[in-house]
Design an enzyme around this catalytic site. Sequence first.
Site, PDB file in Angstrom:
ATOM      1  N   GLU A  12       0.842  -1.242   0.338  1.00  8.55           N
ATOM      2  CA  GLU A  12       0.097  -0.109  -0.056  1.00  8.55           C
ATOM      3  C   GLU A  12       0.941   1.227   0.125  1.00  8.55           C
ATOM      4  OE1 GLU A  12      -3.553  -1.790   2.741  1.00  8.55           O
ATOM      5  OE2 GLU A  12      -1.845  -0.871   3.688  1.00  8.55           O
TER       6      GLU A  12
ATOM      7  N   ASP B 120     -12.166  -6.094  -0.366  1.00 14.01           N
ATOM      8  CA  ASP B 120     -13.225  -7.419  -0.316  1.00 14.01           C
ATOM      9  C   ASP B 120     -14.421  -6.923   0.280  1.00 14.01           C
ATOM     10  OD1 ASP B 120     -10.877  -7.001   2.119  1.00 14.01           O
ATOM     11  OD2 ASP B 120     -12.851  -7.708   2.840  1.00 14.01           O
TER      12      ASP B 120
HETATM   13  N1  ADE Z   1      -8.184  -4.905   5.285  1.00 11.17           N
HETATM   14  C1  ADE Z   1      -8.840  -5.082   3.998  1.00 11.17           C
HETATM   15  N2  ADE Z   1      -9.623  -6.080   3.931  1.00 11.17           N
HETATM   16  C2  ADE Z   1     -10.182  -6.159   5.380  1.00 11.17           C
HETATM   17  C3  ADE Z   1     -11.161  -7.020   6.205  1.00 11.17           C
HETATM   18  N3  ADE Z   1     -11.979  -7.261   5.505  1.00 11.17           N
HETATM   19  N4  ADE Z   1     -11.112  -6.876   7.384  1.00 11.17           N
HETATM   20  C4  ADE Z   1     -10.019  -5.942   7.968  1.00 11.17           C
HETATM   21  N5  ADE Z   1      -8.968  -5.370   7.319  1.00 11.17           N
HETATM   22  C5  ADE Z   1      -9.126  -5.328   6.095  1.00 11.17           C
END
Ligand code: ADE
Length: 263
Positions: free
Chosen positions: A33, A221
């Site tokens: 990142e 996600d």
């Molecule tokens: N970073 C990216 N996706 C995440 C998730 N589902 N939970 C916590 N941190 C994250």
Amino acid sequence: MAPPPPNEDNSISSNDEHRPISTIVIIIAMQTEALPLVNAFQLTEDTNPLLFPKGTPWVRYHGSYKALNVNIIWPGKDAVLGVDSVGTVSASLVTYAAIQALKPDLIINTGTAGGFKAKGAAIGDVYVASEVAFHDRRIPIPVFDLYGVGLRKGFSTPNLVKELDFKVGKLSTGDSLDMTPQDEASILANDAVIKDMEGAAVAYVSHLLNVPTMFVKAVTDIVDGDKPTSEEFLQNLSAVTIALGKAVTQVVDYISGKSLSDL
Ligand code: ADE
């Protein structure tokens, strides 16, 4: 002359609010990142051995960009396991160390997050968090329960989010990538649209030390979707990270030459 009254509400003093922002600290948990931004701002790694305590893997990239002193702080790789030091413990430690060393005018905690499609999130969306809270610090005793949740506001940037057309929503933080049913209940109670692993910890420290902090998170996600979180996260990480890099560059471009009260 009598000394000025203390900042009882932890707000920034009006002097600070109206002078141009000079030093910013960007806190990012993962190297993937951080690197697009290190390149975009043409930053170099600080090799001063006295910057952070000996033995810590913490990394500072820094440089001058559009009249701003820009610092990216990455907690580095775990010394034993060699993976990024994600999560709240590292995030709070580097936030503390960066504030002590660099005295920033503004902190930006950025990175990836899971999003809830039921609340309107989609892969690649960039959110600025209005509020942050924890979802895995359950202490069912009056008042300790609120301490556990640790609700704090992000620094309000109404002009910035309007101009750059970012989504605004609440962020919930916990130390796990996945989500237990108990976490889910707490995230719903926090009214969060995105979940991450650092935001509320950064907010805890920056609030203690009275440094305005904004949270810029991009969705890798969908937490309430059908794909396994870790699979979807890894699949989307590089594309979303490029989108995040563009968004944070826009934020820093917008901040340049402005004061906190302009944001
Ligand atoms: N970073 C990216 N996706 C995440 C998730 N589902 N939970 C916590 N941190 C994250």
